[in-house]
Design a protein around this motif. Structure first.
Motif, PDB file in Angstrom:
ATOM      1  N   GLN A  13       0.830  -1.194   0.000  1.00 31.18           N
ATOM      2  CA  GLN A  13       0.000   0.000   0.000  1.00 31.18           C
ATOM      3  C   GLN A  13       0.870   1.251   0.000  1.00 31.18           C
ATOM      4  OE1 GLN A  13      -2.694  -0.392   3.374  1.00 31.18           O
ATOM      5  NE2 GLN A  13      -4.292  -1.189   2.016  1.00 31.18           N
ATOM      6  N   ALA A  14       0.318   2.325  -0.498  1.00 29.88           N
ATOM      7  CA  ALA A  14       1.026   3.603  -0.484  1.00 29.88           C
ATOM      8  C   ALA A  14       1.447   3.930   0.949  1.00 29.88           C
ATOM      9  CB  ALA A  14       0.141   4.704  -1.049  1.00 29.88           C
ATOM     10  N   GLY A  15       2.667   4.416   1.069  1.00 32.23           N
ATOM     11  CA  GLY A  15       3.228   4.717   2.379  1.00 32.23           C
ATOM     12  C   GLY A  15       4.009   3.566   2.983  1.00 32.23           C
ATOM     13  N   GLY A  16       3.898   2.395   2.374  1.00 34.07           N
ATOM     14  CA  GLY A  16       4.584   1.223   2.888  1.00 34.07           C
ATOM     15  C   GLY A  16       6.023   1.127   2.415  1.00 34.07           C
ATOM     16  N   SER A  17       6.638   0.001   2.747  1.00 34.94           N
ATOM     17  CA  SER A  17       8.052  -0.216   2.436  1.00 34.94           C
ATOM     18  C   SER A  17       8.253  -1.582   1.802  1.00 34.94           C
ATOM     19  CB  SER A  17       8.908  -0.136   3.711  1.00 34.94           C
ATOM     20  OG  SER A  17       8.810   1.136   4.313  1.00 34.94           O
ATOM     21  N   LEU A  18       9.288  -1.678   0.998  1.00 37.66           N
ATOM     22  CA  LEU A  18       9.747  -2.946   0.434  1.00 37.66           C
ATOM     23  C   LEU A  18      11.261  -2.899   0.361  1.00 37.66           C
ATOM     24  CD1 LEU A  18       7.463  -3.810  -2.644  1.00 37.66           C
ATOM     25  CD2 LEU A  18       7.700  -5.138  -0.529  1.00 37.66           C
ATOM     26  N   ARG A  19      11.858  -4.071   0.414  1.00 31.53           N
ATOM     27  CA  ARG A  19      13.308  -4.176   0.236  1.00 31.53           C
ATOM     28  C   ARG A  19      13.587  -5.132  -0.910  1.00 31.53           C
ATOM     29  NH1 ARG A  19      17.895  -7.305   3.654  1.00 31.53           N
ATOM     30  NH2 ARG A  19      19.594  -5.795   3.509  1.00 31.53           N
ATOM     31  N   LEU A  20      14.218  -4.633  -1.951  1.00 31.82           N
ATOM     32  CA  LEU A  20      14.614  -5.468  -3.072  1.00 31.82           C
ATOM     33  C   LEU A  20      16.049  -5.927  -2.878  1.00 31.82           C
ATOM     34  CD1 LEU A  20      13.191  -3.430  -6.102  1.00 31.82           C
ATOM     35  CD2 LEU A  20      12.026  -5.067  -4.599  1.00 31.82           C
ATOM     36  N   ARG A  67      13.830   8.754   0.130  1.00 36.34           N
ATOM     37  CA  ARG A  67      12.889   7.642   0.337  1.00 36.34           C
ATOM     38  C   ARG A  67      13.542   6.286   0.105  1.00 36.34           C
ATOM     39  NH1 ARG A  67       8.569   6.963  -2.858  1.00 36.34           N
ATOM     40  NH2 ARG A  67       9.550   7.932  -4.687  1.00 36.34           N
ATOM     41  N   PHE A  68      14.454   6.217  -0.854  1.00 34.88           N
ATOM     42  CA  PHE A  68      15.098   4.956  -1.219  1.00 34.88           C
ATOM     43  C   PHE A  68      16.555   4.978  -0.770  1.00 34.88           C
ATOM     44  CE2 PHE A  68      12.351   3.754  -5.193  1.00 34.88           C
ATOM     45  CZ  PHE A  68      11.213   3.909  -4.424  1.00 34.88           C
ATOM     46  N   THR A  69      17.054   3.819  -0.382  1.00 27.15           N
ATOM     47  CA  THR A  69      18.444   3.689   0.023  1.00 27.15           C
ATOM     48  C   THR A  69      19.049   2.440  -0.606  1.00 27.15           C
ATOM     49  OG1 THR A  69      17.983   4.735   2.163  1.00 27.15           O
ATOM     50  CG2 THR A  69      20.050   3.515   1.960  1.00 27.15           C
ATOM     51  N   GLN A  82      16.314  -0.418  -0.400  1.00 26.23           N
ATOM     52  CA  GLN A  82      15.294  -0.219   0.618  1.00 26.23           C
ATOM     53  C   GLN A  82      14.402   0.927   0.167  1.00 26.23           C
ATOM     54  OE1 GLN A  82      14.638  -1.908   3.575  1.00 26.23           O
ATOM     55  NE2 GLN A  82      12.807  -0.617   3.616  1.00 26.23           N
ATOM     56  N   MET A  83      13.125   0.628   0.010  1.00 23.55           N
ATOM     57  CA  MET A  83      12.170   1.620  -0.499  1.00 23.55           C
ATOM     58  C   MET A  83      11.157   1.933   0.601  1.00 23.55           C
ATOM     59  SD  MET A  83      11.577   0.152  -4.357  1.00 23.55           S
ATOM     60  CE  MET A  83      10.772  -1.344  -3.808  1.00 23.55           C
ATOM     61  N   ASN A  84      11.142   3.171   1.043  1.00 26.08           N
ATOM     62  CA  ASN A  84      10.209   3.618   2.067  1.00 26.08           C
ATOM     63  C   ASN A  84       9.259   4.667   1.487  1.00 26.08           C
ATOM     64  OD1 ASN A  84      11.597   2.009   3.963  1.00 26.08           O
ATOM     65  ND2 ASN A  84      13.001   3.685   4.435  1.00 26.08           N
ATOM     66  N   SER A  85       8.183   4.908   2.204  1.00 25.44           N
ATOM     67  CA  SER A  85       7.196   5.923   1.779  1.00 25.44           C
ATOM     68  C   SER A  85       6.815   5.744   0.313  1.00 25.44           C
ATOM     69  CB  SER A  85       7.772   7.335   2.012  1.00 25.44           C
ATOM     70  OG  SER A  85       8.111   7.514   3.371  1.00 25.44           O
ATOM     71  N   LEU A  86       6.502   4.516  -0.049  1.00 25.88           N
ATOM     72  CA  LEU A  86       6.212   4.207  -1.447  1.00 25.88           C
ATOM     73  C   LEU A  86       4.956   4.921  -1.932  1.00 25.88           C
ATOM     74  CD1 LEU A  86       7.224   0.478  -1.401  1.00 25.88           C
ATOM     75  CD2 LEU A  86       8.080   2.170  -3.033  1.00 25.88           C
ATOM     76  N   LYS A  87       4.993   5.291  -3.195  1.00 22.10           N
ATOM     77  CA  LYS A  87       3.892   5.996  -3.845  1.00 22.10           C
ATOM     78  C   LYS A  87       3.390   5.167  -5.026  1.00 22.10           C
ATOM     79  CE  LYS A  87       6.253  10.384  -2.914  1.00 22.10           C
ATOM     80  NZ  LYS A  87       6.822  11.609  -3.534  1.00 22.10           N
ATOM     81  N   PRO A  88       2.143   5.361  -5.430  1.00 28.48           N
ATOM     82  CA  PRO A  88       1.648   4.623  -6.599  1.00 28.48           C
ATOM     83  C   PRO A  88       2.523   4.826  -7.830  1.00 28.48           C
ATOM     84  CG  PRO A  88      -0.188   5.610  -5.432  1.00 28.48           C
ATOM     85  CD  PRO A  88       1.057   6.113  -4.766  1.00 28.48           C
ATOM     86  N   GLU A  89       3.127   5.992  -7.960  1.00 24.93           N
ATOM     87  CA  GLU A  89       3.988   6.242  -9.124  1.00 24.93           C
ATOM     88  C   GLU A  89       5.306   5.487  -9.064  1.00 24.93           C
ATOM     89  OE1 GLU A  89       2.517   8.526  -7.153  1.00 24.93           O
ATOM     90  OE2 GLU A  89       3.819  10.278  -6.846  1.00 24.93           O
ATOM     91  N   ASP A  90       5.584   4.816  -7.970  1.00 22.38           N
ATOM     92  CA  ASP A  90       6.765   3.953  -7.889  1.00 22.38           C
ATOM     93  C   ASP A  90       6.494   2.576  -8.500  1.00 22.38           C
ATOM     94  OD1 ASP A  90       7.361   5.302  -4.625  1.00 22.38           O
ATOM     95  OD2 ASP A  90       8.436   5.787  -6.476  1.00 22.38           O
ATOM     96  N   VAL A 115       7.172  -4.337  -8.667  1.00 24.29           N
ATOM     97  CA  VAL A 115       6.722  -3.612  -7.483  1.00 24.29           C
ATOM     98  C   VAL A 115       5.424  -2.903  -7.840  1.00 24.29           C
ATOM     99  CG1 VAL A 115       7.207  -1.700  -5.901  1.00 24.29           C
ATOM    100  CG2 VAL A 115       9.029  -3.309  -6.544  1.00 24.29           C
ATOM    101  N   THR A 116       4.391  -3.163  -7.077  1.00 23.50           N
ATOM    102  CA  THR A 116       3.109  -2.533  -7.299  1.00 23.50           C
ATOM    103  C   THR A 116       2.663  -1.839  -6.025  1.00 23.50           C
ATOM    104  OG1 THR A 116       2.475  -4.230  -8.912  1.00 23.50           O
ATOM    105  CG2 THR A 116       0.712  -2.865  -8.010  1.00 23.50           C
TER     106      THR A 116
END
Length: 119
Positions: A13-20, A67-69, A82-90, A115-116
């Motif tokens: 969800q928007a605002g969430g985080s993922l780590r690739l 937002r990303f590291t 590391q992707m934080n504060s994800l947005k739909p445009e990501d 990534v969705t």
């Protein structure tokens, strides 16, 4: 040859985080830097960020700064995003890439991980 395999994508969800993660194998001793790129449907592939293998300096696209590291584990031949504060445009297919010492272009690419980000 260098082989790259991405993992860690998914739906968030928007605002969430993922780590690739990106696992490198093969002639990794020839790698001087690695990068993350992404491609959204109907758009050109774009640069997300990069890291020099040694000493680990990073560079980011303006759209993901703060937002990303990107990090890497030199001993394990791994790179992370590391992707934080994800947005739909990501939302995009995320690729890792590697370039060899003495070369400016990225010659090696993974197959990508999706990534969705839902709003």
């Amino acid at each position: 040859q260098v082989q790259l395999v991405e993992s860690g994508g998914g739906l968030v969800q928007a605002g969430g985080s993922l780590r690739l993660s990106c696992a490198a194998s093969g002639r990794t001793f020839s790698v001087s830097g690695m990068g993350w790129f992404r491609q959204a449907p109907g758009k050109e592939r774009e640069f997300v960020g990069s890291i020099s293998w040694i000493p680990g300096s990073t560079d980011y696209a303006d759209s993901v700064k703060e937002r990303f590291t990107i990090s890497r584990d030199y001993a394990k031949d791994m790179m992370y995003l590391q992707m934080n504060s994800l947005k739909p445009e990501d939302t995009a297919l995320y690729y890792c890439a590697a370039r060899e010492r003495g070369k400016a272009n990225y010659d090696y690419w993974g197959q990508g991980t999706q990534v969705t980000v839902s709003s």
